[in-house]
Design a protein around this motif. Structure first.
Motif, short mmCIF file in Angstrom:
data_model
loop_
_atom_site.label_atom_id
_atom_site.label_comp_id
_atom_site.label_asym_id
_atom_site.label_seq_id
_atom_site.Cartn_x
_atom_site.Cartn_y
_atom_site.Cartn_z
N LEU A 1 42.99 39.40 40.21
CA LEU A 1 43.04 39.90 41.58
C LEU A 1 41.68 40.44 41.99
O LEU A 1 40.99 41.09 41.22
N ALA B 1 40.37 43.12 43.74
CA ALA B 1 40.86 44.42 44.21
C ALA B 1 40.14 44.88 45.47
O ALA B 1 40.76 45.45 46.39
N LEU C 1 41.55 43.20 48.45
CA LEU C 1 42.88 43.71 48.76
C LEU C 1 42.80 45.06 49.47
O LEU C 1 43.51 45.30 50.45
N ARG C 2 41.93 45.92 48.97
CA ARG C 2 41.80 47.23 49.61
C ARG C 2 41.27 47.08 51.03
O ARG C 2 41.65 47.81 51.95
N LYS D 1 47.46 48.72 49.04
CA LYS D 1 47.27 49.74 48.00
C LYS D 1 47.76 49.20 46.66
O LYS D 1 48.69 48.39 46.58
N SER D 2 47.10 49.66 45.60
CA SER D 2 47.52 49.23 44.27
C SER D 2 48.94 49.71 44.00
O SER D 2 49.36 50.75 44.48
N GLY D 3 49.67 48.92 43.23
CA GLY D 3 51.05 49.25 42.95
C GLY D 3 51.90 48.00 42.90
O GLY D 3 51.42 46.92 42.50
N PHE E 1 50.48 44.67 44.33
CA PHE E 1 49.51 44.03 43.43
C PHE E 1 50.26 43.19 42.40
O PHE E 1 49.87 42.05 42.09
N LYS F 1 50.01 39.17 41.63
CA LYS F 1 49.58 38.73 40.31
C LYS F 1 50.58 37.77 39.68
O LYS F 1 50.20 36.85 38.93
N THR G 1 42.99 36.09 44.93
CA THR G 1 42.76 35.95 43.49
C THR G 1 41.55 35.07 43.27
O THR G 1 41.20 34.20 44.09
#
Length: 312
Positions: free
Chosen positions: A160, A162, A165-166, A171-173, A176, A180, A199
C-alpha cells in the motif's frame, strides 16, 4: 510459502532417506499445510519439522504404489489424537477410497473429523479452487495410473502507498486492510478507491508443481509451465535411461530437460534410488545442472522457500 521434503527415496526406505512425502507450507498468515504423497513413516518424519498434524488441510496422492501411500492410515488416525477436528480433503487415483475404507474397517479405526476423498479421472483437470489457490492435476507416464499436481497461487496487490491514501483522506485501520486484501472501498463522499489506485504493483502468485513417478512426457511439461518450483523425480543417474523407462522413471538429465522445456525457475530432484548415498547427490546435481542451471537435490527434512515476486 515453503516446501518441506519429508522423504526423498524411491521404493523403500534406507539409512540415507525415507520414502516419498512432501509438505507445502502455506504462506502467512495461514497456518495450514498440504501433503503430497505419504510413504511409510511419514508421521514420524513430521516430528522433525515445524508442521502440526492438526493443521493439515489437504492430501494429494500421486499413485497407489506403496512407497507413496503406506503411511496414510497411521497419519490419518494420528491426526485425531493430535487435535485435528477440521475436515480433511484427499485427492488421488481411483482405488484410494477403497484402500482407506478397507484398512479402517479391518482395524476398527474411527476419525474425529470429516475425511473427504476425491478420486480423479485420468485426464487433465482443475480439481480445486478458492480465493487463494487453484490446483490442477494431470496424468503422467508410469506403470500404474499416476498424477502430477500444479498449485497456482493468485496474484495479490503490492504494498500500500500510505502517503497516497492519507492524501485521499483514508485513515489507517480496517479500510487499509480491505484494500490490502484486494477489495475496493467507498469513502463517505461516495468516492470509490480500488486496490490498483493505491498499491505499488502486484505480488505475483507462485506456482509449484509436484510430479509423481513418471517417464518423460508432455503432461509433465504442461503442469510445470513457468513454475517457480518443479519437484521432479530423478530415480536414476544419466546414462540409465533404458532402465529408468522400463520402470516408468526418469534420469537426472531428463528431469532437467522437463524443467527447461517448461520454462521453470527451479527444479528439486527427488525419489532417488537406494543405490545413491547422500554423498552421491552432488554428482547427480551436476548432471542435471549441465542442462538446467537452478537445480537442487532434495534431502530428508530439507526445505525450499518460494518467495513472491514484486512486479510494478
Amino acid at each position: 510459502m515453503k516446501m518441506w521434503f519429508l522423504g526423498t527415496g524411491a521404493g523403500r526406505p534406507n539409512k540415507h532417506r525415507n520414502v516419498t512425502a512432501i509438505a507445502l507450507q502455506l504462506p502467512e498468515p495461514d497456518t495450514g499445510w498440504w501433503l503430497f504423497d505419504c510413504g511409510e513413516a511419514t508421521q514420524h518424519q513430521l516430528m522433525h519439522v515445524p508442521l502440526k498434524l492438526s493443521k493439515l488441510e489437504k492430501i494429494f496422492i500421486t499413485h497407489l504404489h506403496g512407497d507413496h501411500l503406506y503411511g496414510l492410515p497411521g497419519l490419518l488416525s494420528s491426526r485425531s489424537f493430535d487435535g485435528g477436528v477440521t475436515p480433511l480433503t484427499m485427492y488421488g487415483p481411483t482405488g484410494l477410497k477403497a484402500y482407506i475404507d478397507t484398512v479402517f474397517s479391518l482395524t476398527a479405526t474411527a476419525l474425529d473429523y470429516e475425511l473427504v476423498i476425491h478420486e480423479l479421472e485420468e485426464e487433465q483437470a482443475s480439481i480445486y479452487t478458492d480465493a487463494r489457490f487453484r490446483v490442477e492435476a494431470g496424468p503422467l507416464v508410469h506403470r500404474v495410473p499416476c498424477l502430477g499436481y500444479r498449485v497456482e497461487e493468485r496474484d495479490m496487490p503490492g504494498p500500500l502507498m500510505a502517503d497516497k491514501l492519507r492524501g485521499l483522506g483514508v485513515k489507517s485501520g480496517p479500510l487499509f486492510g480491505k484494500l490490502k486484501s484486494g477489495q475496493p472501498i467507498t469513502l463517505e463522499d461516495g468516492t470509490i478507491i480500488t486496490p490498483a489506485d493505491v498499491t505499488d504493483g502486484v505480488l505475483r502468485g507462485r506456482i509449484v508443481t509436484v510430479l509423481g513417478d513418471t517417464s518423460p512426457c508432455e503432461m509433465a511439461d504442461t503442469l510445470g509451465r513457468h513454475a517457480d518450483l518443479i519437484v521432479h523425480e530423478a530415480t536414476f543417474a544419466a546414462g540409465l535411461e533404458e532402465k529408468a523407462h522400463e520402470f516408468g522413471h526418469c534420469t537426472t538429465i531428463e528431469a532437467a530437460q522437463t524443467a527447461l522445456r517448461a520454462g521453470a525457475k527451479k527444479v528439486a530432484l527427488t525419489h532417488f534410488s537406494g543405490r545413491y548415498s547422500n554423498e552421491d547427490l552432488g554428482k547427480l546435481v551436476d548432471e542435471a545442472a549441465a542442462v538446467f542451471p537452478d537445480v537442487i537435490a532434495a534431502t530428508d527434512f530439507g526445505v525450499v522457500e518460494i518467495a513472491r515476486i514484486h512486479e510494478r
